[in-house]
Design a protein around this motif. Structure first.
Motif, PDB file in Angstrom:
ATOM      1  N   ASP A  58       3.461  -3.766  -4.187  1.00 46.85           N
ATOM      2  CA  ASP A  58       2.610  -2.720  -3.618  1.00 46.85           C
ATOM      3  C   ASP A  58       3.409  -1.653  -2.878  1.00 46.85           C
ATOM      4  N   ARG A  59       4.722  -1.841  -2.751  1.00 46.78           N
ATOM      5  CA  ARG A  59       5.544  -0.893  -2.015  1.00 46.78           C
ATOM      6  C   ARG A  59       5.895   0.336  -2.860  1.00 46.78           C
ATOM      7  N   ALA A  60       6.062   1.465  -2.210  1.00 48.05           N
ATOM      8  CA  ALA A  60       6.531   2.671  -2.899  1.00 48.05           C
ATOM      9  C   ALA A  60       7.936   2.414  -3.431  1.00 48.05           C
ATOM     10  N   GLY A  61       8.161   2.777  -4.673  1.00 48.67           N
ATOM     11  CA  GLY A  61       9.470   2.563  -5.286  1.00 48.67           C
ATOM     12  C   GLY A  61       9.627   1.219  -5.956  1.00 48.67           C
ATOM     13  N   ALA A  62       8.573   0.385  -5.932  1.00 48.03           N
ATOM     14  CA  ALA A  62       8.651  -0.922  -6.583  1.00 48.03           C
ATOM     15  C   ALA A  62       8.756  -0.761  -8.099  1.00 48.03           C
TER      16      ALA A  62
ATOM     17  N   VAL B 113      13.946  -4.693 -11.962  1.00 44.07           N
ATOM     18  CA  VAL B 113      14.506  -5.896 -11.347  1.00 44.07           C
ATOM     19  C   VAL B 113      14.651  -7.003 -12.386  1.00 44.07           C
ATOM     20  N   LEU B 114      13.678  -7.134 -13.283  1.00 43.81           N
ATOM     21  CA  LEU B 114      13.746  -8.154 -14.331  1.00 43.81           C
ATOM     22  C   LEU B 114      14.949  -7.909 -15.241  1.00 43.81           C
TER      23      LEU B 114
ATOM     24  N   CYS C 238      10.808  -5.995  -5.103  1.00 40.05           N
ATOM     25  CA  CYS C 238      10.771  -5.118  -6.270  1.00 40.05           C
ATOM     26  C   CYS C 238      11.359  -3.743  -5.974  1.00 40.05           C
ATOM     27  N   VAL C 239      11.635  -3.485  -4.702  1.00 39.89           N
ATOM     28  CA  VAL C 239      12.248  -2.196  -4.336  1.00 39.89           C
ATOM     29  C   VAL C 239      13.764  -2.343  -4.292  1.00 39.89           C
ATOM     30  N   GLU C 240      14.258  -3.284  -3.486  1.00 41.41           N
ATOM     31  CA  GLU C 240      15.709  -3.447  -3.332  1.00 41.41           C
ATOM     32  C   GLU C 240      16.351  -4.212  -4.482  1.00 41.41           C
ATOM     33  N   GLY C 241      15.607  -5.102  -5.144  1.00 39.35           N
ATOM     34  CA  GLY C 241      16.158  -5.861  -6.259  1.00 39.35           C
ATOM     35  C   GLY C 241      17.144  -6.918  -5.808  1.00 39.35           C
ATOM     36  N   ILE C 242      18.179  -7.152  -6.629  1.00 39.19           N
ATOM     37  CA  ILE C 242      19.180  -8.172  -6.325  1.00 39.19           C
ATOM     38  C   ILE C 242      20.065  -7.680  -5.190  1.00 39.19           C
TER      39      ILE C 242
ATOM     40  N   ALA D  99       2.379  -9.343  -4.505  1.00 36.43           N
ATOM     41  CA  ALA D  99       2.565  -8.756  -3.178  1.00 36.43           C
ATOM     42  C   ALA D  99       2.103  -9.798  -2.165  1.00 36.43           C
ATOM     43  N   ALA D 100       3.039 -10.537  -1.593  1.00 37.36           N
ATOM     44  CA  ALA D 100       2.699 -11.665  -0.728  1.00 37.36           C
ATOM     45  C   ALA D 100       1.889 -11.235   0.491  1.00 37.36           C
ATOM     46  N   LEU D 101       2.187 -10.082   1.045  1.00 40.64           N
ATOM     47  CA  LEU D 101       1.474  -9.638   2.232  1.00 40.64           C
ATOM     48  C   LEU D 101      -0.017  -9.467   1.959  1.00 40.64           C
TER      49      LEU D 101
END
Length: 660
Positions: free
Chosen positions: A130-134, A139-140, A100-104, A211-213
């Protein structure tokens, strides 16, 4: 029937962590492993654990929602795209993971393209919320713009029921559903059946978040998966056996294992199955052992039915991608290596020993295209990038105790022709006979080598024509400019001749090879180089410098798209000049710039003369690829040079207008 689900992603999107959570939350694992702790269940190789990336596809079974599943974890690094592709054809559905941060990212596009080519039903999971910048919504939107407008947010799906807005969105994908909605509103059972059909037809791509982690979003995804992948599958356990090979491995005792999916019928220990030999002829091979694998562990199996993934010990000639059993067929892959390197080893080590080790690696990864040059005493391999070379070096040391290095990683060129040309080949040493006339015509970029026949059956019977087709397609024919592989050519059989008594199969092989080579010696050849499509995102102030660099690198580009304080530059250029540009961009932008490179086919080389001079290929000295013919007189064979061969030929083909 058991189902197979594969997980694909760009490197570092959290794919292996997602797989660990799937296995943990379905009770397959007591504890979810972690890549950074080197405890991931499906990353068993020391190379994978040391590097923190998936290199080899691996599998594990799990059960959920009344369905038995096989989970396949695939590599996320672009250098191992071939390993990823080999697993895709055996999937019933796939999960494409994105951060969700880096996207495609570049490899996300590669994975999406392969899933599309193989028509695999696809779910999307937006990870690292859960990451900052998500930003899942950003992304959708990007997915809808660049992949498909049918990427719909299914996050609020509950036990197969959806919200009213999502129900309305689904109506836009099916006219019949829209009519029903206008008449009687949302009907959960009907909507569910339509969803299942649209997913299977790749007209709908459900999107989930989590958030898989932290294990977030995994169970809702699994609940939805089991609801949505319930299309009926015709049981064919009693049909003749058909399987698809998706990888070849060797165990610690060097037993050769063919991993395959049973598509029809039942496979049992001691069965004999039809495979293809090295010359692609059908042969029968015995199944000595069946193994059911879960990560690095396996248990023996007595039989395997439709839908099961199983490792088979016994067959010696299978290749990844092959259909085996009823109507065997050699598999074709779309991934294409664009780099090559020479294998360097100590003089004290036998060249045959090194070649033997690389032949084993090639059987596991056919894209290596191991080439031994007898004249130069050199060994070359093809790869997808420098990381793959590092892994190969480590594999040779760990598996074979072989210390090797590689020369410079260079782009691989190919050759084609500019206009149609006719080639002829004759092979007639004493008690042998074959003659072939072929029309070589330029074909569309990326089409490879194709075969057609315009030869009447009363001139040459179908069995000989089929043999000629095999010989045209079986070999990687070399061009005459640099010795690079011939590509994008249609080979049409004009006519040929066999002897009632003296012709053998190998005679036509010699005649075909010589005819193609003789045609190329007359043709106007074109050197082709691999190209990258690129996207560069930098601060607006650096735009001028970047555009100047791209011009110097012989790249073409579109006008920059200004997005606030940044600019997005899209374009295309030679892989030879762009391959190292990421190393320049990093320091130039102080790590704030981003570049995505993706292979985008072949185009005429921008510096043909320079490349030809650098390679120094001499076509007349390539005795392994001769254009000359062999004729017979007074009981002995004699060689006729390619220029004179047409005057000696026994056939006179009718002129044929080539297809445009």
């Amino acid at each position: 029937m058991k189902r197979t689900i594969g997980v694909l992603a760009h490197v570092d999107a959290g794919k292996t962590t997602f797989c660990e959570q799937l296995l943990y939350q379905t009770g397959m694992l007591r504890r979810a492993g972690r890549v950074d702790y080197q405890t991931a269940y499906l990353d068993q190789s020391p190379i994978e654990r040391e590097r923190g990336i998936t290199v080899f596809s691996d599998q594990a079974p799990f059960s959920y929602g009344g369905i038995d599943w096989f989970l396949v974890d695939t590599p996320g690094h672009a250098d191992f795209s071939g390993e990823m592709e080999r697993a895709i054809p055996v999937l019933d559905c796939a999960v494409l993971l994105l951060s969700c941060v880096e996207g495609i990212q570049s490899h996300t596009e590669t994975a999406w393209g392969l899933l599309e080519r193989y028509h695999i039903p696809t779910f999307l999971f937006l990870n690292k919320t859960d990451r900052a910048g998500a930003d899942p919504q950003r992304v959708l939107r990007a997915l809808c713009e660049r992949f498909s407008s049918a990427c719909l947010d299914f996050s609020d799906l509950q036990m197969g029921k959806m919200s009213e807005p999502l129900a309305e969105q689904l109506c836009e994908l099916d006219d019949g559903l829209l009519e029903r909605y206008l008449e009687s509103g949302y009907e959960p059972a009907l909507w569910l059946s339509v969803e299942q059909r649209l997913i299977r037809e790749r007209k709908l791509f459900p999107v989930f978040c989590g958030a898989a982690l932290q294990g977030e979003g995994i169970l809702p995804f699994l609940d939805a998966l089991c609801q949505l992948v319930k299309w009926e599958t015709k049981e064919e356990a009693l049909a003749p056996f058909v399987g698809r090979v998706y990888k070849i491995r060797h165990d610690s005792q060097q037993n050769r294992l063919s991993f395959l999916k049973v598509q029809k019928g039942t496979l049992r220990v001691k069965d004999e199955i039809t495979t293809l030999s090295e010359s692609s002829e059908p042969i029968r091979e015995k199944v000595n052992e069946l193994r059911s694998y879960s990560g690095a562990k396996f248990s023996p199996a007595s039989e395997a039915g439709p839908g099961e993934l199983v490792a088979v010990c016994g067959p010696r000639f299978t290749r990844p991608g092959d259909r085996v059993g009823d109507a065997p067929k050699r598999g074709e892959l779309y991934t294409e290596p664009i780099f090559g390197a020479r294998v360097l080893f100590e003089p004290s080590v036998s060249a045959q020993t090194v070649l033997g080790c690389f032949r084993i690696l090639e059987s596991e990864d056919p894209l290596l295209h191991v080439l031994w040059n007898e004249q130069l005493q050199q060994l070359h391999v093809r790869v997808l990038g420098s990381i793959q070379l590092e892994v190969l070096q480590q594999l040779c040391q760990e598996r074979f105790g072989l210390f090797i290095r590689f020369g410079t990683c260079e782009v691989l060129y190919t050759e084609t022709i500019a206009a149609p040309v006719t080639g002829c080949g004759h092979f007639e040493p004493l008690r042998h006979y074959a003659e072939v006339h072929l029309l070589l015509s330029p074909a569309a970029r990326g089409s490879g080598i194709r075969f057609e026949s315009a030869c009447p059956l009363d001139l040459l019977s179908s069995n000989w024509q089929n043999l000629i087709r095999t010989h045209v397609l079986e070999k990687e024919h070399r061009g005459v400019l640099t010795g690079a592989p011939l590509n994008d050519v249609t080979v049409t059989l004009l006519c040929g001749r066999a002897h009632l008594k003296h012709t053998e199969g190998g005679d036509f092989r010699e005649a075909v090879y010589r005819a193609i080579r003789q045609g190329l010696f007359q043709a106007q050849s074109i050197l082709l180089e691999p190209c990258f499509r690129f996207q560069i995102e930098v601060e607006l102030a650096l735009t001028g410098k970047i555009l100047s660099d791209l011009q110097r690198l012989h790249a073409s580009f579109e006008p920059p798209q200004v997005q606030g304080k940044t600019a997005l530059i899209c374009g295309r250029g030679p892989a030879a000049t762009l391959m190292d540009y990421p190393l320049t961009l990093g320091p130039l932008t102080k790590g704030r710039g981003h570049i995505r490179l993706q292979f985008d086919g072949y185009e005429p080389c921008h510096n043909t003369e320079e490349v030809i001079a650098h390679i120094g290929y001499e076509r007349e000295h390539d005795t392994a690829n001769t254009p000359d013919s062999v004729f017979c007189a007074h009981g002995a064979g004699f060689i006729v040079k390619w220029q004179d061969a047409p005057h000696y030929m026994h056939c006179r083909p009718e002129p044929l207008t080539p297809r445009k």
